[in-house]
Design a protein around this motif. Sequence first.
Motif, PDB file in Angstrom:
ATOM      1  N   ASP A  96      -9.500  12.517  -3.791  1.00  9.24           N
ATOM      2  CA  ASP A  96      -8.840  11.402  -3.487  1.00  9.24           C
ATOM      3  C   ASP A  96      -8.686  10.454  -4.933  1.00  9.24           C
ATOM      4  OD1 ASP A  96      -9.079  11.823  -0.896  1.00  9.24           O
ATOM      5  OD2 ASP A  96     -10.166   9.911  -0.462  1.00  9.24           O
ATOM      6  N   THR A 148      -1.097  -1.131  -4.438  1.00 10.92           N
ATOM      7  CA  THR A 148      -2.218  -0.159  -4.325  1.00 10.92           C
ATOM      8  C   THR A 148      -1.650   1.345  -4.068  1.00 10.92           C
ATOM      9  OG1 THR A 148      -3.746  -2.101  -3.920  1.00 10.92           O
ATOM     10  CG2 THR A 148      -4.567   0.250  -3.374  1.00 10.92           C
ATOM     11  N   VAL A 152      -4.503   0.526  -8.638  1.00  9.68           N
ATOM     12  CA  VAL A 152      -3.854  -0.962  -8.299  1.00  9.68           C
ATOM     13  C   VAL A 152      -3.035  -1.492  -9.659  1.00  9.68           C
ATOM     14  CG1 VAL A 152      -4.569  -3.163  -7.628  1.00  9.68           C
ATOM     15  CG2 VAL A 152      -6.063  -1.304  -7.216  1.00  9.68           C
ATOM     16  N   GLU A 211       0.647  -1.101  -0.075  1.00 13.45           N
ATOM     17  CA  GLU A 211       0.072  -0.125   0.085  1.00 13.45           C
ATOM     18  C   GLU A 211       0.938   1.329  -0.149  1.00 13.45           C
ATOM     19  OE1 GLU A 211      -3.489   0.739   0.652  1.00 13.45           O
ATOM     20  OE2 GLU A 211      -3.904  -1.551   0.312  1.00 13.45           O
ATOM     21  N   THR A 227     -10.902   8.492  -9.492  1.00 15.68           N
ATOM     22  CA  THR A 227     -10.688   9.642  -8.743  1.00 15.68           C
ATOM     23  C   THR A 227     -12.026   9.635  -7.795  1.00 15.68           C
ATOM     24  OG1 THR A 227     -11.349  10.870 -10.503  1.00 15.68           O
ATOM     25  CG2 THR A 227      -9.059  10.727 -10.028  1.00 15.68           C
ATOM     26  N   ARG A 261      -3.098   4.782  -2.852  1.00 13.87           N
ATOM     27  CA  ARG A 261      -4.166   5.550  -2.306  1.00 13.87           C
ATOM     28  C   ARG A 261      -3.750   6.822  -1.648  1.00 13.87           C
ATOM     29  NH1 ARG A 261      -8.263   1.641  -1.610  1.00 13.87           N
ATOM     30  NH2 ARG A 261      -7.448  -0.265  -0.927  1.00 13.87           N
ATOM     31  N   THR A 277      -7.030   6.556  -6.607  1.00 14.40           N
ATOM     32  CA  THR A 277      -6.732   5.250  -6.298  1.00 14.40           C
ATOM     33  C   THR A 277      -6.189   4.454  -7.501  1.00 14.40           C
ATOM     34  OG1 THR A 277      -8.086   5.225  -4.614  1.00 14.40           O
ATOM     35  CG2 THR A 277      -7.234   3.037  -5.355  1.00 14.40           C
ATOM     36  N   SER A 329      -4.742  10.847  -0.832  1.00 10.94           N
ATOM     37  CA  SER A 329      -5.825  11.722  -0.194  1.00 10.94           C
ATOM     38  C   SER A 329      -5.797  13.194  -0.505  1.00 10.94           C
ATOM     39  CB  SER A 329      -5.907  11.591   1.179  1.00 10.94           C
ATOM     40  OG  SER A 329      -5.946  10.389   1.756  1.00 10.94           O
ATOM     41  N   SER A 382       0.739   5.537  -0.011  1.00 10.06           N
ATOM     42  CA  SER A 382      -0.083   6.851   0.093  1.00 10.06           C
ATOM     43  C   SER A 382       0.725   7.929  -0.027  1.00 10.06           C
ATOM     44  CB  SER A 382      -0.688   6.643   1.727  1.00 10.06           C
ATOM     45  OG  SER A 382       0.550   6.941   2.513  1.00 10.06           O
ATOM     46  N   ASN A 383       0.270   8.941   0.260  1.00 10.62           N
ATOM     47  CA  ASN A 383       0.723  10.513   0.321  1.00 10.62           C
ATOM     48  C   ASN A 383       2.191  10.615   0.915  1.00 10.62           C
ATOM     49  OD1 ASN A 383      -2.258  10.823   0.150  1.00 10.62           O
ATOM     50  ND2 ASN A 383      -2.149  13.078   0.132  1.00 10.62           N
TER      51      ASN A 383
END
Length: 139
Positions: A94, A56, A98, A37, A89, A58, A96, A60, A39-40
Amino acid sequence: MKTARLMTAALAAALTLVAAPLAASAATPSVAPKHRELSNKDNRSSLTVHKGDEITVRLSGEKNNNSTWGWSVPTAANGTVLHRDTARTAPNGDATGVFHARADGTTTLDSQFRCISRTDGEACSHVVISWQVTVTVRR
């Protein structure tokens, strides 16, 4: 009698030679694909994954009364190395994506963060902030 013992010894040696590679291949477990995973907070980082692994992303966004700071759909610079299976989106900014590691190599995952005006006549900043992670895929 001597011949029977020699034949038995030869047969045992042959079975050992055949069974050794089979046992070695059975002892080498296959590696199950892993899930990562991002993220930001992973911006400007690097990671190594193996073929078959899933990543993935993700990201924010930020929404206020007049505007939304939103991320573009995450992309892979080299779709042969990392294949994007899904992406979306959301109205809150946000995003995402995959990805699956398909081939050996190095590529980047990228997205851009920008302001989107939510009210007529409201000016938005023209600043664009890039998010990028370098991914190396190995066997």
